[in-house]
Design an enzyme around this catalytic site. Structure first.
Site, PDB file in Angstrom:
ATOM      1  N   HIS A   1      -4.951  37.136 -11.227  1.00 43.40           N
ATOM      2  CA  HIS A   1      -3.711  37.086 -12.030  1.00 43.40           C
ATOM      3  C   HIS A   1      -3.133  38.494 -12.180  1.00 43.40           C
ATOM      4  O   HIS A   1      -2.665  38.863 -13.180  1.00 43.40           O
ATOM      5  CB  HIS A   1      -4.365  36.802 -13.545  1.00 43.40           C
ATOM      6  CG  HIS A   1      -5.390  35.634 -13.318  1.00 43.40           C
ATOM      7  ND1 HIS A   1      -5.059  34.220 -13.431  1.00 43.40           N
ATOM      8  CD2 HIS A   1      -6.559  35.628 -13.412  1.00 43.40           C
ATOM      9  CE1 HIS A   1      -5.783  33.307 -13.334  1.00 43.40           C
ATOM     10  NE2 HIS A   1      -7.158  34.073 -13.299  1.00 43.40           N
TER      11      HIS A   1
ATOM     12  N   LYS B   1      14.512  58.627  -4.116  1.00 44.34           N
ATOM     13  CA  LYS B   1      14.022  57.289  -3.761  1.00 44.34           C
ATOM     14  C   LYS B   1      13.649  57.263  -2.185  1.00 44.34           C
ATOM     15  O   LYS B   1      14.180  57.894  -1.356  1.00 44.34           O
ATOM     16  CB  LYS B   1      15.169  56.232  -3.841  1.00 44.34           C
ATOM     17  CG  LYS B   1      15.544  56.193  -5.288  1.00 44.34           C
ATOM     18  CD  LYS B   1      14.676  55.051  -6.021  1.00 44.34           C
ATOM     19  CE  LYS B   1      15.129  53.826  -5.525  1.00 44.34           C
ATOM     20  NZ  LYS B   1      14.517  52.676  -6.407  1.00 44.34           N
TER      21      LYS B   1
ATOM     22  N   SER C   1      18.093  56.314  -1.058  1.00 46.44           N
ATOM     23  CA  SER C   1      19.253  55.802  -1.692  1.00 46.44           C
ATOM     24  C   SER C   1      20.494  56.575  -1.607  1.00 46.44           C
ATOM     25  O   SER C   1      20.298  57.796  -1.508  1.00 46.44           O
ATOM     26  CB  SER C   1      18.830  55.633  -3.059  1.00 46.44           C
ATOM     27  OG  SER C   1      19.902  55.475  -3.872  1.00 46.44           O
TER      28      SER C   1
END
Ligand code: ARG
Length: 470
Positions: A163, A296, A290
């Site tokens: 989960h 990034k 980016s």
């Protein structure tokens, strides 16, 4: 030498009082994608011609002409000199027309006892067989890369999730080998699809078989359409042979399942690379920056693989839908099998190739993994198991540990950080040896059943995989 097909622009002209409209020509022609089948088409034609010669249906002289013409066509296509004509509809008519142009009447005899319906079914099967072999090799390379990566990480611990909640500690090697199992089954599925793909439709002619005394088994053997014992594999019903494309559906289903495995792995790589996990870095050559945010590094490759999975599953839906309303036998609908099949093969091959390289170049942040495993009470089950060994029924032990976790949470501590006296307040059976089982290493080592995450087990699995993949 004049070329009938060329002059009339159609293979069936005599009956027709007006030429096909340009729009219809473009709508119905497939040559600009099915020319990709040219090698299979030539191989199929040569095998057919050789058999016609052997059976005395065409002369040795005609056969020699056909072989000579096909050799020239082969080199013309290979060198790019071959002129593909939209007017000639598909790869089959283009090659046949050129053959007749080159060798004359022998070229016109090639189509004896054959139809484009059994021809195209044969070509697609031959082509796909070769692609499946490449895909099985690529799956093997990917598995090897992942087994090699696993070998360095049998003691590297990260939280296993259910989960997406921290569940129990596992080794990074164990986690990687889960995917190796998936890719191994994908390869098995491909090998299985190959068996059913590798059967010969040729000799079924248009739909009902043919009156010529063909030797279909001979053609099958020439084309390597044989089983493991060398027995020729031919399709046994002409209606089925020219019309079903279940091998294409089956292949695309196997490809979709494989892409789903890649997609699940991609999702994990993307999560692991995010700042919130910080478990891994992909090599820079597999990431992009980016244009606006200088900090990034984006996992474009796994993201694209996840996205391309949708595309391949889409092709599966396309092929299944293509077949569902078709009466026996051949219908032109079937021409629509090629683009989805081609794109599935291309997408899967590119993806497997890039993943084999990428998985070999992952940097692991072992301390971030370990810290994450510590944060989520991953050894709570081990404490319960410890109490079971001391005589408690498992359900009671489960309850006791739930209290311990609640207390530890309140104090902001891991179970292993609680003093012995505190642990003993939950159950008096707790002794000093409890701390061994509360350590991540102890938890791993305890899971020593076949298929478990204990380093010893995982090392044995690595050896098994290496043995299997060599
Ligand atoms: N281009 C066709 C295909 O891909 C070849 C078979 C055409 N047969 C026919 N009867 N029109 O299916």
């Amino acid at each position: 030498m004049t070329n009938q097909l060329d002059k009339k622009s159609q293979a069936w002209s005599a009956l027709f009082s007006e030429p096909m409209s340009e729009l219809v020509k473009r709508y119905t022609s497939s040559v600009f994608f099915d020319k990709r089948l040219w090698q299979a088409d030539i191989a199929g034609s040569l095998a057919h011609a050789e058999m016609l010669g052997h059976q005395g249906i065409i002369s040795a002289h005609d056969l020699a002409d056909i072989q000579r013409g096909m050799a020239q066509i082969h080199s013309e296509i290979e060198s790019g000199a071959f002129e593909w004509k939209l007017d000639l509809e598909d790869v089959h008519l283009n090659i046949e027309a050129r053959l007749t142009q080159l060798v004359g009447v022998a070229g016109k005899r090639l189509h004896t006892g054959r139809s484009r319906n059994d021809q195209v079914a044969t070509d697609v099967r031959l082509w796909l067989r070769g692609e499946i072999d490449l895909i099985i090799e690529l799956l093997s390379a990917l598995q090897k890369a992942m087994v090699d990566a696993a070998a360095d990480h049998t003691e590297t611990i990260l939280p296993g999730f259910t989960h997406l909640q921290v569940a129990q500690p596992v080794s990074f090697a164990h986690h990687l080998l889960a995917y190796v199992e998936m890719f191994a089954r994908d390869a098995e599925r491909m090998a299985d699809v190959r068996r059913r793909t590798n059967r010969l439709p040729l000799g079924s002619a248009a739909l009902a078989g043919t009156g010529y005394p063909l030797d279909r088994e001979r053609v099958a053997r020439t084309l390597g359409m044989v089983d493991a014992d060398g027995v020729a594999q031919v399709c046994h019903n002409s209606l089925d042979a020219v019309s079903d494309r279940d091998f294409a559906m089956e292949f695309t289903a196997a490809a979709s399942i494989c892409m789903v495995h890649v997609s699940r792995l991609s999702e994990e790589l993307i999560l692991w690379m995010s700042q919130n996990f910080g478990f891994i870095q992909l090599a820079d050559r597999f990431t992009t920056g980016s244009s606006i945010m200088p900090q990034k590094k984006n996992p474009d490759v796994p993201e694209l693989a996840r996205g391309k999975t949708g595309r391949v599953v889409g092709h599966l839906m396309g092929l299944i839908t293509l077949m569902k309303g078709q009466p026996l036998a051949y219908n032109k609908d079937n021409q629509e099998d090629k683009e989805p099949l081609f794109d599935t093969v291309d997408t899967l091959k590119d993806t497997l190739r890039i993943f084999a390289e990428m998985m070999g170049g992952i940097t692991v942040n072992a301390s971030a993994m370990q810290a994450a495993a510590r944060r989520g009470y991953a050894t709570a089950t081990d404490l319960a198991d410890y109490l079971v060994k001391k005589g408690l029924p498992f359900r009671d032990a489960h309850e006791v540990v739930a209290h311990a976790v609640k207390t530890a949470q309140g104090l902001g501590l891991d179970l292993a950080d609680l003093p012995l006296e505190t642990l003993q307040t939950f159950n008096s059976a707790v002794q000093a040896d409890v701390f061994e089982c509360l350590s991540l290493q102890g938890s791993l080592a305890a899971r020593n059943t076949l298929g478990g995450t204990a380093p010893q087990r995982v090392l044995a699995e690595i050896a098994r995989h290496r043995n299997r993949l060599d």
